[in-house]
Every structure is written in C-alpha cells, then in structure tokens.
Design a protein around this motif. Structure first.
Motif, PDB file in Angstrom:
ATOM      1  N   HIS A 227       4.497  -6.408   9.833  1.00  0.00           N
ATOM      2  CA  HIS A 227       5.381  -7.425   9.303  1.00  0.00           C
ATOM      3  C   HIS A 227       4.806  -8.821   9.466  1.00  0.00           C
ATOM      4  CE1 HIS A 227       9.149  -4.635   9.705  1.00  0.00           C
ATOM      5  NE2 HIS A 227       8.198  -4.138   8.945  1.00  0.00           N
ATOM      6  N   GLU A 228       3.869  -9.004  10.402  1.00  0.00           N
ATOM      7  CA  GLU A 228       3.247 -10.311  10.550  1.00  0.00           C
ATOM      8  C   GLU A 228       2.498 -10.695   9.275  1.00  0.00           C
ATOM      9  OE1 GLU A 228       1.009 -10.961  14.102  1.00  0.00           O
ATOM     10  OE2 GLU A 228       2.222  -9.545  15.229  1.00  0.00           O
ATOM     11  N   PHE A 229       2.035  -9.711   8.537  1.00  0.00           N
ATOM     12  CA  PHE A 229       1.424  -9.977   7.229  1.00  0.00           C
ATOM     13  C   PHE A 229       2.503 -10.117   6.157  1.00  0.00           C
ATOM     14  CE2 PHE A 229       0.706  -7.552   3.319  1.00  0.00           C
ATOM     15  CZ  PHE A 229      -0.106  -8.442   2.639  1.00  0.00           C
ATOM     16  N   LEU A 230       3.359  -9.128   6.070  1.00  0.00           N
ATOM     17  CA  LEU A 230       4.316  -9.050   4.961  1.00  0.00           C
ATOM     18  C   LEU A 230       5.301 -10.219   4.956  1.00  0.00           C
ATOM     19  CD1 LEU A 230       4.882  -5.222   5.222  1.00  0.00           C
ATOM     20  CD2 LEU A 230       3.824  -6.388   3.304  1.00  0.00           C
ATOM     21  N   ARG A 231       5.603 -10.768   6.134  1.00  0.00           N
ATOM     22  CA  ARG A 231       6.527 -11.889   6.228  1.00  0.00           C
ATOM     23  C   ARG A 231       6.067 -13.061   5.366  1.00  0.00           C
ATOM     24  NH1 ARG A 231       6.001 -12.779  11.498  1.00  0.00           N
ATOM     25  NH2 ARG A 231       7.455 -11.100  11.908  1.00  0.00           N
ATOM     26  N   HIS A 232       4.754 -13.258   5.279  1.00  0.00           N
ATOM     27  CA  HIS A 232       4.219 -14.437   4.593  1.00  0.00           C
ATOM     28  C   HIS A 232       4.048 -14.226   3.093  1.00  0.00           C
ATOM     29  CE1 HIS A 232       3.710 -16.276   8.454  1.00  0.00           C
ATOM     30  NE2 HIS A 232       3.032 -15.233   8.878  1.00  0.00           N
ATOM     31  N   ILE A 260      -1.666  -0.350  -0.943  1.00  0.00           N
ATOM     32  CA  ILE A 260      -1.112  -1.683  -0.685  1.00  0.00           C
ATOM     33  C   ILE A 260       0.284  -1.796  -1.311  1.00  0.00           C
ATOM     34  CG2 ILE A 260      -1.357  -4.144  -1.157  1.00  0.00           C
ATOM     35  CD1 ILE A 260      -3.286  -3.278   0.918  1.00  0.00           C
ATOM     36  N   ASN A 261       0.428  -1.353  -2.540  1.00  0.00           N
ATOM     37  CA  ASN A 261       1.723  -1.444  -3.204  1.00  0.00           C
ATOM     38  C   ASN A 261       2.776  -0.562  -2.530  1.00  0.00           C
ATOM     39  OD1 ASN A 261       1.451  -3.388  -5.270  1.00  0.00           O
ATOM     40  ND2 ASN A 261       0.201  -1.983  -6.453  1.00  0.00           N
ATOM     41  N   HIS A 262       2.337   0.539  -1.965  1.00  0.00           N
ATOM     42  CA  HIS A 262       3.275   1.383  -1.226  1.00  0.00           C
ATOM     43  C   HIS A 262       3.822   0.632  -0.015  1.00  0.00           C
ATOM     44  CE1 HIS A 262       5.104   4.832   0.708  1.00  0.00           C
ATOM     45  NE2 HIS A 262       4.383   4.585   1.796  1.00  0.00           N
ATOM     46  N   GLU A 263       2.931  -0.062   0.701  1.00  0.00           N
ATOM     47  CA  GLU A 263       3.378  -0.803   1.873  1.00  0.00           C
ATOM     48  C   GLU A 263       4.336  -1.930   1.482  1.00  0.00           C
ATOM     49  OE1 GLU A 263       2.866   0.501   4.609  1.00  0.00           O
ATOM     50  OE2 GLU A 263       1.310   1.886   3.959  1.00  0.00           O
ATOM     51  N   PHE A 267       8.364  -2.170   2.775  1.00  0.00           N
ATOM     52  CA  PHE A 267       8.872  -3.371   3.445  1.00  0.00           C
ATOM     53  C   PHE A 267      10.026  -3.994   2.679  1.00  0.00           C
ATOM     54  CE2 PHE A 267       8.694  -8.003   4.165  1.00  0.00           C
ATOM     55  CZ  PHE A 267       8.956  -8.021   5.528  1.00  0.00           C
ATOM     56  N   SER A 268       9.901  -4.102   1.348  1.00  0.00           N
ATOM     57  CA  SER A 268      10.927  -4.760   0.542  1.00  0.00           C
ATOM     58  C   SER A 268      10.794  -4.333  -0.916  1.00  0.00           C
ATOM     59  CB  SER A 268      10.794  -6.289   0.661  1.00  0.00           C
ATOM     60  OG  SER A 268      11.546  -6.947  -0.324  1.00  0.00           O
ATOM     61  N   SER A 269      11.871  -3.782  -1.462  1.00  0.00           N
ATOM     62  CA  SER A 269      11.837  -3.396  -2.875  1.00  0.00           C
ATOM     63  C   SER A 269      11.690  -4.619  -3.769  1.00  0.00           C
ATOM     64  CB  SER A 269      13.111  -2.631  -3.230  1.00  0.00           C
ATOM     65  OG  SER A 269      14.261  -3.421  -2.967  1.00  0.00           O
ATOM     66  N   GLU A 270      12.274  -5.721  -3.353  1.00  0.00           N
ATOM     67  CA  GLU A 270      12.144  -6.970  -4.118  1.00  0.00           C
ATOM     68  C   GLU A 270      10.695  -7.432  -4.157  1.00  0.00           C
ATOM     69  OE1 GLU A 270      13.585 -11.658  -3.874  1.00  0.00           O
ATOM     70  OE2 GLU A 270      14.377 -10.173  -2.462  1.00  0.00           O
TER      71      GLU A 270
END
Length: 425
Positions: A227-232, A260-263, A267-270
């Motif tokens: 999430h440290e990546f995905l948050r940004h 990558i797209n799966h991750e 994390f977030s459908s949006e």
C-alpha cells in the motif's frame, strides 16, 4: 527517509476560566460584580509547506497540545485568547480519525484547516448578576478543547503516475522529460522513494509526473511496498504503464502488464479503471516486428501504445505531447471530501447533562455526572446565592425530579462524589 504515514495525538487548548471579582473604588458603594470572561483556547491548525516531502518529522514527535486561554480578570477584563498551534505538513496529506478511519481534512491547497478547536472561555461573575442575585460569587470554568488521535497519510499530488515492475525504466523516463533527477542504476529492486517531476509544455502549461516505487505480486494485499506504493497512485489522473519490451530481467512484458493491473484491481476497483497509456521501453533491444506485435496486442484491448528508448529520449516527445492532450480532457486531481463528525464537547447545555441515580444503604448517589463536578467547583458553600444557583442547576437538569421518583424523603442523605448533604424539598 521517506515516511508517508504517521499517527499523532492532538489536544486543543482549554478555555480560560471566568473570574469572580467585585468592583472596589473609593466613593463607589456596592460596585457590583466585574469578573471578566476567560480567553479562548488555542486551535490546532494544519497548513501546507511545499518544502516538506515526507511525514518523517512525525515519527519523533507524536503529541501536540495547544496553549490554554488566559483566565478572566477584575474590572471586566477578558483573558487573552491563546495562539493557534500551526502544524506544517506536505501538500496532499490526508488527516484521518484513527479510531474510525474517517477523513477529517485533505490538506491539498494553501488554505489552513482547523483540525481541533480550542475550548471557549468561561463567563465571569458579571454575567450572573440579576435583580435578585446582586452578589454572585461564582463563574464558569473554560471548556476543554477538542482532543483526538489522528493518522496522517500522504498521497502524492501528481497528474501522471508511472507504474510498472522494478528496473523497467520509470526513473529514466521521468529524468529525461522533467527536471527531476532520481538516482538511476541497473538495480534488480525497486526505487524506495517516489520522485515528482514537473513536465513543462511551454509557457504557462505544465503537469506533474510521479515516478512511483515499483510493484511486486501481492502488493494489493500489502506485500512488499504494498500500500505504500498504491497510496500514491490514487490521486493520479492518468497512468503510464511502463513495460520492458526486451524482457531483460527474464520476465514476459505481457505477464508483467497483467500482474500490475491485477494488483491495482485488488487494492481499488476505481484505481483499476483509471486511464492508462502503455509505454514500451528498451525498444533498441528487440526487433521492429516484435514491437509491432505488442502495439497490435495493446491497441486491440483499447490501450494507446508508445515505443520509446528512455535512455536516449527517443519517442518521449510524442509520448509527452499525447499525455498533455489527454490530461486536458480529464477532471482535476482528486480531492477527498471530509466525512468526519467531531464528538460534541461537554458544555452546560441540558442535552449533555446525563446522570444516574442509585440507592445503596439508604443513601441516594448521583453518579456518572462529570459535568456536575464543574458546577460544584464553582459553588461557594458559604454563600447563600451560590447555593441557590446550585439548587436551580439540580432542578433544571432533572436531578431533583429523579430523586423524588426514586423515593427520596426529607432528611435522606444525597451524595455527589465526595459531597454529602441532606435532602430538603
């Protein structure tokens, strides 16, 4: 050290207490009450500081308290209000209530935001004088300031986010299209710090590109940087999905793209539905026909594909021009709306005057009435008018009625915390 999440405790300042004072002046008889009001307690205010890029300062200091307001004085002097405590944070910081996760504020523009309000000052005894109560010997205490635990979460403010596995050339790309200078080397692991670069498109036109740390499988569930990546990525309006078309790391670029797209979707459908442009880097290491096959594959799925050689800036101009044109069609960077409702601070309003009556051993106990402690602290037991004020408070709050309903009779003992008295109807 890059820190993008931190928990801190906030306590706004208490309001100053009202004063009990009487005017005394030569040749002035019965000057009357002149106790002034207390000053307001200090607020805790958050503001943007563009010189900050991480939340590292909050790892070492976790508690922040504003000053209390000054007490009221004689001669109707109001106490001085306390200064606000101003806390500087990086642009794009979310302030959330720790216990619920609800958003209190999104610190993304230049307007300071009050996160915790200071308490109001108490009234001095000059407010309690009436035609029948001319010598009030009591005043109001200042109200407490708001106190809460908050979590600070930094979400980078960038128009474009570069996503992809480690060592595919994201850092190189952002370095050649902007003034950002990330450290670039042939690492087999990911960049650990997001890098922002401003891409200038001519006078008065630019956008912000973020080189965001790379992913590993399972990042959507929090593995690796997780999430440290995905948050940004959440605020980015457009994603540039960089793949290594040469497979120089021993990976298949098509499999990398899907992983990558799966991750993102986990994390977030949006986030998985955010517009993407596929960027095929290191094209000098593969044949032209292989590049065309990749182009056909991605364009058949609705993605625009740009082959580039980031190291020599080949193809980057066409890519950036297209990105700028697409950004002009997209809505602005996402700003999170607050959904936090603060708990009401206990005041002297009837709605907050809760209590409990219990009878043990013939004694009537008034319990769970912390608000009543403030009233009792203001009462002078040697002053008749002060005792009258206390009796009216007991009646207006419903305590006397509750005692009667519980069966109290004249002469029975009533106990409020450490204070005992005999009931007289």
């Amino acid at each position: 050290m890059f820190v993008d999440i931190a928990g801190i405790h906030l306590k706004a300042g208490k309001g100053g207490d009202g004063a009990v004072s009487f005017h005394r002046e030569k040749y002035v008889a019965a000057g009357g009450p002149d106790g002034g009001d207390g000053g307001r307690g200090g607020n805790i205010v958050f503001k943007v500081d563009d010189n900050l890029s991480t939340l590292a300062d909050f790892r070492y200091k976790r508690k922040y308290a504003a000053e209390a307001g000054q007490n009221g004085g004689a001669s109707r002097c109001t106490g001085k209000s306390a200064k606000d405590l101003v806390i500087s944070v990086p642009r794009g910081t979310l302030v959330k209530e720790t216990s619920t996760g609800r958003i209190i504020a999104d610190i993304s523009d230049d307007e300071p935001v009050i996160i915790a309000k200071g308490g109001k000052g108490g009234w001095g005894n000059m407010h309690f004088a009436t035609s029948t109560r001319q010598v009030p010997r009591f005043a109001n205490d200042g109200l407490p300031g708001e106190e809460l635990d908050v979590t600070l979460e930094l979400k980078l403010l960038a128009d474009v986010g570069l996503i992809g596995f480690p060592n595919v050339g994201k850092s190189t790309l952002v370095s050649v299209v902007s003034q950002a200078k990330p450290k670039i080397a042939n690492y087999h692991f990911t960049t650990l710090t997001p890098v922002l670069g401003v891409v200038a498109m001519g006078e008065g036109s630019s956008f912000v590109m973020a080189d965001i740390p790379g992913l590993i499988e399972g990042a959507g569930e929090g593995l690796g940087l997780g999430h440290e990546f995905l948050r940004h990525v959440e605020r980015c309006r457009l994603l540039l999905h960089v793949i290594d078309v040469s497979g120089s790391e021993g990976r298949d670029p098509l499999e990398d793209f899907e992983k990558i797209n799966h991750e993102l979707s986990v994390f977030s459908s949006e986030l998985s539905e955010r517009p993407q442009i596929v960027v095929g880097n290191k094209c000098d290491l593969v044949e032209e026909e292989d590049i065309e096959k990749l182009r056909e594959h991605f364009e058949a799925r609705g993605y625009k594909f740009f082959p580039i050689m980031a190291a020599i800036a080949e193809g980057t101009r066409e890519l950036i021009d297209y990105v700028a044109a697409e950004l002009a069609k997209l809505p602005p960077i996402k700003v999170y709306e607050p959904d936090y409702i603060p708990e009401p601070v206990v005041t002297d309003k009837k709605d907050n005057r809760s209590f409990k009556i219990s009878v043990r051993g013939g004694v009537y106990y008034i319990e769970e009435a912390d608000w009543l402690l403030d009233v009792m602290n203001r009462v002078d037991p040697d002053d008749y008018e002060s005792l009258q004020y206390f009796e009216r408070t007991l009646r207006s709050s419903g305590i006397i009625k509750a005692l009667v309903d519980a069966g109290i009779t004249e002469g029975d003992t009533v106990k409020i915390y450490d204070v005992e008295f005999d009931y007289v109807p």
